[in-house]
Design a protein around this motif. Structure first.
Motif, mmCIF file in Angstrom:
data_model
loop_
_atom_site.group_PDB
_atom_site.id
_atom_site.type_symbol
_atom_site.label_atom_id
_atom_site.label_comp_id
_atom_site.label_asym_id
_atom_site.label_seq_id
_atom_site.Cartn_x
_atom_site.Cartn_y
_atom_site.Cartn_z
ATOM 1 N N PRO A 140 0.831 -1.215 0.000
ATOM 2 C CA PRO A 140 0.000 0.000 0.000
ATOM 3 C C PRO A 140 0.855 1.250 0.000
ATOM 4 N N ILE A 141 0.206 2.396 -0.097
ATOM 5 C CA ILE A 141 0.925 3.656 -0.261
ATOM 6 C C ILE A 141 1.699 4.050 0.989
ATOM 7 N N THR A 142 1.248 3.648 2.181
ATOM 8 C CA THR A 142 1.977 4.004 3.397
ATOM 9 C C THR A 142 3.353 3.350 3.433
ATOM 10 N N VAL A 143 3.441 2.121 2.971
ATOM 11 C CA VAL A 143 4.731 1.427 2.921
ATOM 12 C C VAL A 143 5.626 2.072 1.866
ATOM 13 N N ALA A 144 5.033 2.432 0.728
ATOM 14 C CA ALA A 144 5.806 3.096 -0.328
ATOM 15 C C ALA A 144 6.333 4.446 0.146
ATOM 16 N N LEU A 145 5.526 5.175 0.910
ATOM 17 C CA LEU A 145 5.967 6.465 1.440
ATOM 18 C C LEU A 145 7.155 6.292 2.371
ATOM 19 N N ASN A 146 7.110 5.285 3.221
ATOM 20 C CA ASN A 146 8.240 5.004 4.113
ATOM 21 C C ASN A 146 9.493 4.662 3.312
ATOM 22 N N ASN A 147 9.328 3.856 2.266
ATOM 23 C CA ASN A 147 10.474 3.486 1.430
ATOM 24 C C ASN A 147 11.036 4.695 0.698
ATOM 25 N N LEU A 148 10.155 5.583 0.221
ATOM 26 C CA LEU A 148 10.610 6.771 -0.490
ATOM 27 C C LEU A 148 11.410 7.691 0.423
ATOM 28 N N VAL A 149 10.895 7.930 1.626
ATOM 29 C CA VAL A 149 11.567 8.837 2.560
ATOM 30 C C VAL A 149 12.920 8.283 2.982
ATOM 31 N N GLU A 159 15.777 15.128 -1.233
ATOM 32 C CA GLU A 159 14.759 15.975 -1.847
ATOM 33 C C GLU A 159 13.553 16.098 -0.902
ATOM 34 N N TYR A 160 13.611 17.084 -0.029
ATOM 35 C CA TYR A 160 12.544 17.263 0.952
ATOM 36 C C TYR A 160 11.225 17.660 0.296
ATOM 37 N N ASN A 161 11.287 18.388 -0.806
ATOM 38 C CA ASN A 161 10.052 18.790 -1.475
ATOM 39 C C ASN A 161 9.305 17.583 -2.046
ATOM 40 N N VAL A 162 10.050 16.616 -2.569
ATOM 41 C CA VAL A 162 9.422 15.397 -3.081
ATOM 42 C C VAL A 162 8.831 14.577 -1.935
ATOM 43 N N ASP A 163 9.548 14.492 -0.832
ATOM 44 C CA ASP A 163 9.045 13.752 0.328
ATOM 45 C C ASP A 163 7.743 14.370 0.841
ATOM 46 N N MET A 164 7.692 15.689 0.915
ATOM 47 C CA MET A 164 6.492 16.367 1.406
ATOM 48 C C MET A 164 5.329 16.188 0.440
#
Length: 281
Positions: A227-236, A244-249
């Motif tokens: 799911p997207i929450t796991v992908a967000l953790n992997n991206l950060v 790239e803090y702007n991409v993370d936000m």
């Protein structure tokens, strides 16, 4: 306007600013380029509207070794949330209907045991659920994660509907029985049409819990099924060169946007639905 009312509104306004400040910082940061982020402050407004970070977060950002952005994982979450919410809500409605209008011997004990499910923390069921999914051949799949969320959410939806249906007069159901209506006819033609407030509560609750879930997602899914929450953790936590803090936000806002929209659109109905069955009669 009295002084006390002014003080109340002032406190409410301060609380709103306090809670909305992180969202404001995230939004402003996502609209800046890296040079502007380094030279400015967290609260400074962007010099212009720059959506490059949003485009990269959606389509090309790296989540580990995969550099296809968040879009695939976003739709994974949609595929998980929609059936899990619908099925758990329907089953919860049926359970609440049976436990209040078609009581059987031991129904109160059954409800008490089911109620324990609302108090079980996520961590307790990780190992037994993993063994169950492995036995069924659903480990690491979207279908397995859907089943996990249905089972875990069933105790909550049953509690919501049971507390709501107990306020419906039994005479309404008994009259339908006398007229020859059966179990399913009474449920679909009488009980369900007056259940809109509590259906909204169940949908909002389950949608929020499932969409924001990280623990079940990271344990019971893998690869492209996450799911997207796991992908967000992997991206950060993926760094290649400059952070790239702007991409993370931007990615964080994309992940949070559905639940924000749900609460903005239907938040007032959530409160109404919870209080609708609070008083019997």
């Amino acid at each position: 306007m009295s002084l006390s009312r002014v003080l109340i509104y002032s406190l409410v306004l301060l609380a709103a600013v306090f809670y909305l400040l992180p969202l404001f910082v995230m939004l402003m940061t996502s609209l800046k380029d890296l040079e502007e982020i380094r030279s400015g402050t967290l609260l400074s407004l962007p010099q212009g509207l720059n959506f490059d970070a949003w485009s990269k977060a959606w389509g090309t950002a790296c989540t580990g070794v995969d550099c296809n952005g968040m879009k695939g994982f976003f739709w994974n979450s949609v595929l998980i949330v929609v059936p899990a919410v619908i099925i758990s809500t329907i089953l919860g409605a049926l359970n609440g209907y049976v436990l209040t209008k078609w009581r059987f011997r031991g129904s109160n004990l059954f409800f008490g045991m089911l109620l324990i499910g609302t108090m079980i923390p996520f961590q307790v069921i990780l190992l037994p659920m993993a063994r169950t999914l492995g036995f069924l051949g659903l480990a690491g799949t979207t279908s397995g994660l859907i089943m996990v969320h249905i089972i875990y959410g069933l105790a909550f939806t049953t509690l919501f509907f049971r507390n709501y249906y107990i306020s419906i007069p039994n005479e309404l159901v008994n009259a339908a029985r006398i007229d020859g209506a059966g179990f399913w006819l009474i449920f679909f033609r009488i009980v369900l049409p007056i259940s809109v407030p509590i259906v909204v509560v169940s949908v909002i609750w389950q949608f929020t819990q499932i969409w924001n879930d990280f623990l079940f997602g990271v344990v019971y899914s893998s690869g492209d099924a996450q799911p997207i929450t796991v992908a967000l953790n992997n991206l950060v936590n993926t760094s290649m060169g400059v952070k790239e803090y702007n991409v993370d936000m931007a990615a964080a806002i994309i992940a949070a946007l559905p639940t924000l929209l749900v609460y903005i659109v239907a938040g007032k109905y959530f409160v109404r639905g919870l209080t609708a069955g609070a008083v019997k009669g």
